[in-house]
Design an enzyme around this catalytic site. Structure first.
Site, PDB file in Angstrom:
ATOM      1  N   TRP A  21      79.638  43.906  33.445  1.00  0.00           N
ATOM      2  CA  TRP A  21      79.722  43.405  32.205  1.00  0.00           C
ATOM      3  C   TRP A  21      78.607  43.987  31.539  1.00  0.00           C
ATOM      4  CZ3 TRP A  21      76.767  39.865  29.367  1.00  0.00           C
ATOM      5  CH2 TRP A  21      77.264  39.223  28.281  1.00  0.00           C
ATOM      6  N   SER A  81      80.544  43.605  40.058  1.00  0.00           N
ATOM      7  CA  SER A  81      80.501  42.456  39.373  1.00  0.00           C
ATOM      8  C   SER A  81      82.027  42.505  38.744  1.00  0.00           C
ATOM      9  CB  SER A  81      79.507  42.538  38.544  1.00  0.00           C
ATOM     10  OG  SER A  81      78.879  41.210  37.814  1.00  0.00           O
ATOM     11  N   ASP A 207      71.466  37.344  45.730  1.00  0.00           N
ATOM     12  CA  ASP A 207      72.353  37.394  44.608  1.00  0.00           C
ATOM     13  C   ASP A 207      72.430  35.986  44.069  1.00  0.00           C
ATOM     14  OD1 ASP A 207      74.131  37.664  42.746  1.00  0.00           O
ATOM     15  OD2 ASP A 207      75.532  39.043  43.883  1.00  0.00           O
ATOM     16  N   HIS A 234      71.690  40.908  42.592  1.00  0.00           N
ATOM     17  CA  HIS A 234      72.945  41.172  42.100  1.00  0.00           C
ATOM     18  C   HIS A 234      73.310  42.688  41.802  1.00  0.00           C
ATOM     19  CE1 HIS A 234      76.864  40.150  40.596  1.00  0.00           C
ATOM     20  NE2 HIS A 234      76.425  40.818  39.225  1.00  0.00           N
TER      21      HIS A 234
END
Length: 257
Positions: A21, A81, A207, A234
């Protein structure tokens, strides 16, 4: 309607990379460098992001997976992700094209609820969507901080993310909102048992957005391999590109040449 896809590296193993994102394919630079001798990499900019900002495709996993498949050879796909939802959708819908699956800090369901204790806080994700309306840049900054949190050197990782995020231009507000909506709604858990291709689920032990336990559970549902990278958050490819490349090695041997 054309997605921007960079072709990089010169190795015999094709590999598709799909970012998360608010980012773009350039964020994978450390991993691309680590794999360039072994792989030819097809590095995607998602619709509305990076050099695909003018692409008219919706930010919808099935449509994006079809577009990537039309522009790349059969290959394993790696999704980081949010990009993991696209990669997993492609692998479920078209296993002849998506010959292997690497989920990097990605799961079939992102937000936590009564049936899914491993996800991110649904209220936090919803608040990000609301905050985009009033503070676009501040909201992205907050998300980058969450991505960097837990890594071995969070300040350095955050600096890298900040430097990269708008390097190819700013993603549209509409697309960012669509992405948050995807994270809120998507749930592919029931389809995992039908995954037909080999998979590896690569987690960062620290994460704070995608718990390793969620990835271990997901790997078990589809007979995939679970790898946890110590000291990584992450975005493991920023500080631990070599470890990510090593984790991908067995997947390449399991997919057709």
């Amino acid at each position: 309607m054309t997605l921007h896809i960079d072709r990089l590296g010169h190795g015999p193993q094709p590999l598709v990379l799909i970012h998360g994102w608010a980012m773009h394919g350039g964020i994978f630079a450390p991993l691309i460098e680590a794999l360039a001798d072994r792989c030819t990499l097809y590095v995607v900019d998602l619709p509305g992001h990076g050099y695909s900002r003018q692409c008219g495709l919706p930010l919808e996993p099935h449509a994006i997976a079809r577009a990537i498949a039309a522009a790349t050879p059969p290959a394993p796909w790696l999704g980081w992700s949010l990009g993991g939802l696209v990669a997993l959708t492609g692998a479920l819908d078209d296993p002849a094209q998506v010959q292997g699956l690497a989920m990097l800090c990605a799961t079939p369901k992102f937000t936590r609820d009564e049936s899914w204790p491993h996800g991110s806080d649904a209220a936090l994700v919803h608040q990000l969507a609301l905050d985009l309306e009033t503070g676009y840049h501040a909201t992205i900054e907050r998300f980058l901080a969450l991505e960097a949190m837990g890594s071995a050197d969070p300040k350095a990782e955050l600096r890298r993310l900040r430097a990269e995020v708008f390097e190819r231009g700013e993603p549209e507000l509409r697309v960012l909102q669509e992405g948050i909506g995807l994270l809120e709604r998507s749930d592919l858990r029931d389809r995992l048992a039908r995954l037909q291709v080999p998979s590896v689920w690569i987690a960062g032990r620290r994460d704070r957005l995608v718990p390793p336990a969620a990835m271990a559970w997901s790997a078990a549902q589809c007979g995939g391999r679970f790898v946890e990278i110590p000291h990584a958050g992450h975005a493991p490819f920023i500080g631990h590109a070599g470890a990510v490349a090593t984790a991908l090695g067995p997947l390449f041997t399991e997919t057709p040449a």
